[in-house]
Design an enzyme around this catalytic site. Structure first.
Site, short mmCIF file in Angstrom:
data_model
loop_
_atom_site.label_atom_id
_atom_site.label_comp_id
_atom_site.label_asym_id
_atom_site.label_seq_id
_atom_site.Cartn_x
_atom_site.Cartn_y
_atom_site.Cartn_z
N PHE A 93 0.84 -1.20 0.00
CA PHE A 93 0.00 0.00 0.00
C PHE A 93 0.87 1.24 0.00
O PHE A 93 1.82 1.35 0.79
CB PHE A 93 -0.91 0.03 1.24
CG PHE A 93 -2.04 -0.97 1.14
CD1 PHE A 93 -1.79 -2.33 1.27
CD2 PHE A 93 -3.34 -0.54 0.92
CE1 PHE A 93 -2.82 -3.25 1.16
CE2 PHE A 93 -4.37 -1.46 0.82
CZ PHE A 93 -4.13 -2.81 0.93
N ALA A 94 0.54 2.16 -0.91
CA ALA A 94 1.25 3.44 -0.97
C ALA A 94 0.19 4.52 -1.06
O ALA A 94 -0.19 4.96 -2.15
CB ALA A 94 2.20 3.47 -2.15
N GLU A 275 -1.88 -4.68 13.49
CA GLU A 275 -0.88 -5.62 14.03
C GLU A 275 -1.43 -6.37 15.26
O GLU A 275 -1.16 -7.57 15.43
CB GLU A 275 0.39 -4.88 14.41
CG GLU A 275 1.53 -5.78 14.88
CD GLU A 275 2.82 -5.01 15.06
OE1 GLU A 275 3.65 -5.01 14.13
OE2 GLU A 275 3.01 -4.38 16.12
N1 UDP Z 1 0.46 3.52 4.78
C1 UDP Z 1 0.29 4.34 3.65
N2 UDP Z 1 0.02 5.66 3.83
C2 UDP Z 1 -0.10 6.23 5.05
C3 UDP Z 1 0.07 5.42 6.19
C4 UDP Z 1 0.37 4.08 6.02
O1 UDP Z 1 0.40 3.88 2.54
O2 UDP Z 1 -0.37 7.44 5.14
C5 UDP Z 1 0.70 2.09 4.58
C6 UDP Z 1 2.12 1.83 4.12
O3 UDP Z 1 2.13 0.67 3.31
C7 UDP Z 1 2.83 1.56 5.43
C8 UDP Z 1 1.78 0.80 6.19
O4 UDP Z 1 0.54 1.42 5.81
O5 UDP Z 1 4.03 0.84 5.25
C9 UDP Z 1 1.91 0.82 7.71
O6 UDP Z 1 2.15 2.12 8.19
P1 UDP Z 1 3.58 2.52 8.77
O7 UDP Z 1 4.64 1.87 7.94
O8 UDP Z 1 3.65 3.99 8.89
O9 UDP Z 1 3.52 1.84 10.21
P2 UDP Z 1 4.80 1.42 11.09
O10 UDP Z 1 5.65 0.49 10.29
O11 UDP Z 1 5.53 2.70 11.41
O12 UDP Z 1 4.18 0.77 12.30
#
Ligand code: UDP
Ligand code: MN
Length: 325
Positions: A93-94, A275
Site C-alpha cells: 500500500f502506498a 498488528e
Molecule cells: N500507509 C500508507 N500511507 C499512510 C500510512 C500508512 O500507505 O499514510 C501504509 C504503508 O504501506 C505503510 C503501512 O501502511 O508501510 C503501515 O504504516 P507505517 O509503515 O507507517 O507503520 P509502522 O511500520 O511505522 O508501524
C-alpha cells in the site's frame, strides 16, 4: 516463547556416521538414474547436516519451521516451487505521501524478492499517477489498484485488511497462488525467496523476538476483539510482513477486518491497530511457517550475530512529515 529456549537439534551420532555415509553412497549410486540431475549432491549434503543452526529456535511447539539463514537449501526449494509454476502476489500500500517509498521498494524487490519465479506486484494507491515506472524482470508484472484513502494513518494501516480481503475474493484467488503482504516503508537488502511460502506465515517482530510473552505489546483490554490475556501467546508477529495461500490470507484479512469493525462499533481501537488483530488471529490459527526477524528488520536494533542476513529492512522515515498528521 523465548528465542533463547533452544531445542536440541537432531544430529547424526559420530559412531553411526561412517555407516550412514556408506549406506547413502550405496543407495545413491544404486538409485542414481532415478535422481534428477543435480539432486544427488543435495541428498548427501542434507543428510549429513540435518540441522545447521543450534543458536536459535528453528521449530515452533506446533512443529512449524522457523526460517533462519542456514536452515534451508534454496536450490531444492526453488526446484519444488518452479515445478509447480508458482505465482506469488506481493501486496503493498502506498497511500498519500507513502508513494515516495515505492521506487526503492520495487527496485530492491526486483533484486531480491522471489527472483526466478512469477511475481505480480499489487500496488494499492490513491495516487496512481505517482506510481514510478520501475523496469521489471521477465515473468514479473505490476498491477495498480486505485483505492480510497483515509485521513488518519491508523485507518490507512487498518483498512489494508479490508482491501486485501476484498481483492483476494475478486482477483487474487484467480491470479496467484500465494500472497505476501508487506509494508512499503521498507527495502529488500538480501534474498527473500520461496523458503517463506507456506499455507500461512507470520514474521517475528524485530523488537520482541527475544522477549517473553508478558512483554509482548498485545492488546490487553478485554473489550477489544484483539485482546490476548497475559498468560497466552506464542510470539509477537510484525504487522508489516505476513502471507500464505490466497485462501488463508483471505480468511485472515476478512477475520481481522471484521474484528476491527466490531471494535469500532464498541468505541475501541486496538493498541497497535491491524498488528494487534494479526497477532490475535495467528494465536488461534497457528502459522505453518514462522519467519525469523531476518525478514523484518530495523537498523535501530543494531546487527546481532544471530542475524546472518538482513533481508527486508525499515527505511528511516520522519513519521511526522511522512504521515502528515
Ligand atoms: N500507509 C500508507 N500511507 C499512510 C500510512 C500508512 O500507505 O499514510 C501504509 C504503508 O504501506 C505503510 C503501512 O501502511 O508501510 C503501515 O504504516 P507505517 O509503515 O507507517 O507503520 P509502522 O511500520 O511505522 O508501524
Ligand atoms: Mn512500516
Amino acid at each position: 516463547m523465548n528465542a533463547r529456549m533452544i531445542p536440541k537439534c537432531n544430529s547424526l551420532h559420530l559412531g553411526i556416521l561412517p555407516l550412514t555415509v556408506l549406506a547413502l553412497v550405496f543407495f545413491g549410486v544404486w538409485n542414481l538414474r532415478r535422481v534428477p540431475a543435480g539432486m544427488f549432491g543435495h541428498v548427501l549434503t542434507v543428510a549429513l547436516s540435518p540441522c545447521s543452526r543450534k543458536d536459535v529456535l528453528v521449530l515452533t511447539p506446533w512443529l512449524a519451521p522457523i526460517i533462519w539463514e542456514g536452515t534451508f537449501n534454496i536450490d531444492i526449494l526453488n526446484e519444488q516451487f518452479r515445478l509447480r509454476n508458482t505465482t506469488i502476489g506481493l501486496t503493498v500500500f502506498a497511500i498519500k505521501k507513502y508513494v515516495v517509498f515505492l521506487k526503492l521498494f520495487l527496485e530492491t524487490a526486483e533484486q531480491h524478492f522471489m527472483v526466478g519465479h512469477k511475481v505480480t506486484y499489487y500496488v494499492f494507491t490513491d495516487r496512481p499517477a505517482d506510481v514510478p515506472l520501475v523496469p521489471l524482470g521477465t515473468g514479473r508484472k505490476l498491477v495498480v489498484l486505485t483505492v480510497r484513502n483515509y485521513t488518519r494513518w491508523q485507518d490507512v494501516s487498518m483498512h489494508r485488511m479490508e482491501m486485501i480481503s476484498h481483492f483476494s475474493e475478486r482477483r487474487f484467488l484467480h491470479e496467484v497462488d500465494y500472497l505476501v503482504c508487506a509494508d512499503v516503508d521498507m527495502k529488500f537488502s538480501d534474498h527473500v525467496g520461496v523458503e517463506i511460502l507456506s499455507a500461512l506465515f507470520g514474521t517475528l517482530h524485530p523488537g520482541f523476538y527475544s522477549s517473553s510473552r508478558e512483554a509482548f505489546t498485545y492488546e490487553r483490554r478485554p473489550q477489544s476483539q484483539a485482546y490476548i490475556p497475559r498468560d497466552e501467546g506464542d510470539f509477537y508477529y510484525a504487522g508489516g510482513f505476513f502471507g500464505g495461500s490466497v485462501l488463508e490470507v483471505h480468511h485472515l484479512t476478512k477475520a481481522c477486518h471484521e474484528a476491527m469493525v466490531q471494535d469500532k462499533a464498541n468505541g475501541i481501537e486496538a493498541v497497535w491497530h491491524d498488528e494487534s488483530h494479526l497477532n490475535k488471529y495467528l494465536l488461534y490459527h497457528k502459522p505453518t511457517k514462522v519467519l525469523s526477524p531476518e525478514y523484518v528488520w530495523d537498523q535501530k536494533m543494531g546487527w546481532p550475530s544471530i542475524m546472518k542476513k538482513l533481508r527486508y529492512v525499515a527505511v528511516p522515515k520522519n513519521h511526522q512529515a511522512i504521515r502528515n498528521r
